[in-house]
Design a protein around this motif. Sequence first.
Motif, mmCIF file in Angstrom:
data_model
loop_
_atom_site.group_PDB
_atom_site.id
_atom_site.type_symbol
_atom_site.label_atom_id
_atom_site.label_comp_id
_atom_site.label_asym_id
_atom_site.label_seq_id
_atom_site.Cartn_x
_atom_site.Cartn_y
_atom_site.Cartn_z
ATOM 1 N N PHE A 126 0.760 -1.145 -0.110
ATOM 2 C CA PHE A 126 -0.372 -0.090 0.242
ATOM 3 C C PHE A 126 0.984 1.563 -0.091
ATOM 4 N N GLU A 127 1.529 1.988 0.854
ATOM 5 C CA GLU A 127 2.701 2.290 1.305
ATOM 6 C C GLU A 127 3.882 2.120 -0.135
ATOM 7 N N PHE A 129 1.928 1.799 -3.124
ATOM 8 C CA PHE A 129 1.331 2.344 -4.563
ATOM 9 C C PHE A 129 1.039 3.621 -3.899
ATOM 10 N N GLU A 130 0.951 3.931 -2.642
ATOM 11 C CA GLU A 130 0.883 5.667 -2.664
ATOM 12 C C GLU A 130 1.630 6.551 -2.789
ATOM 13 N N ARG A 131 3.226 5.803 -2.753
ATOM 14 C CA ARG A 131 4.602 6.389 -3.043
ATOM 15 C C ARG A 131 4.526 6.652 -4.845
ATOM 16 N N ARG A 132 3.981 5.829 -5.231
ATOM 17 C CA ARG A 132 4.003 5.332 -7.132
ATOM 18 C C ARG A 132 3.127 6.736 -7.278
ATOM 19 N N VAL A 133 2.056 6.453 -6.583
ATOM 20 C CA VAL A 133 0.600 8.134 -7.207
ATOM 21 C C VAL A 133 1.002 9.422 -6.891
ATOM 22 N N ASP A 134 1.732 9.217 -5.296
ATOM 23 C CA ASP A 134 2.820 10.883 -5.319
ATOM 24 C C ASP A 134 3.855 11.302 -6.186
#
Length: 186
Positions: A126-127, A129-134
Amino acid sequence: IKAQCAAAMAQSKTLSRKVAEANDRVDDWGAKAKIAVVKGRDDLAREALVEKRRYQDHVNTLEAQKADSEDMVDKYQADIVELESKIASVREQQKAILQRHTHARSRKKAQETIRKVDTTDVFTRFEAFERRVDRMEAEADLVNYGHRPSLDDELAGLGVDEDIEAELNAIRDQVKGATTPRRDGN
């Protein structure tokens, strides 16, 4: 029980030795009685036979005690066999319980590890994925950074805005016409 059995076995051996000694005395007194009869001494023969009978009674008593002692040995040996069987059964049960305990402990440890890995893995993914979206959002912001729209783009945007406003006003007029009551009485 083993100590009691050993004591009974020792007593049985002692009684066997005493029976043998008493039987020797019975035979001795019987031989003496014969000698006394041969020599014509019936009075001594009678006394020898009395002694022989006394030793024979003693042999009978010792043999009864020996039989009782051997019965005790047999009983103790049967009890020992039964007790050893029960001990073997308990040891087997103990082994089974220890195996179950080891298996349960291993299962618990494995489940805890799986749970830990599952949770950690989910949070890690999840982290990431969140970094990738950011990162993608930051890259999108950088695409137009320092770039102003051209004059044609701005004017085209105004034209689109006017068309949308005209359509919106038409919808408003329709809605007003449908909600306004008619004057003809309906």
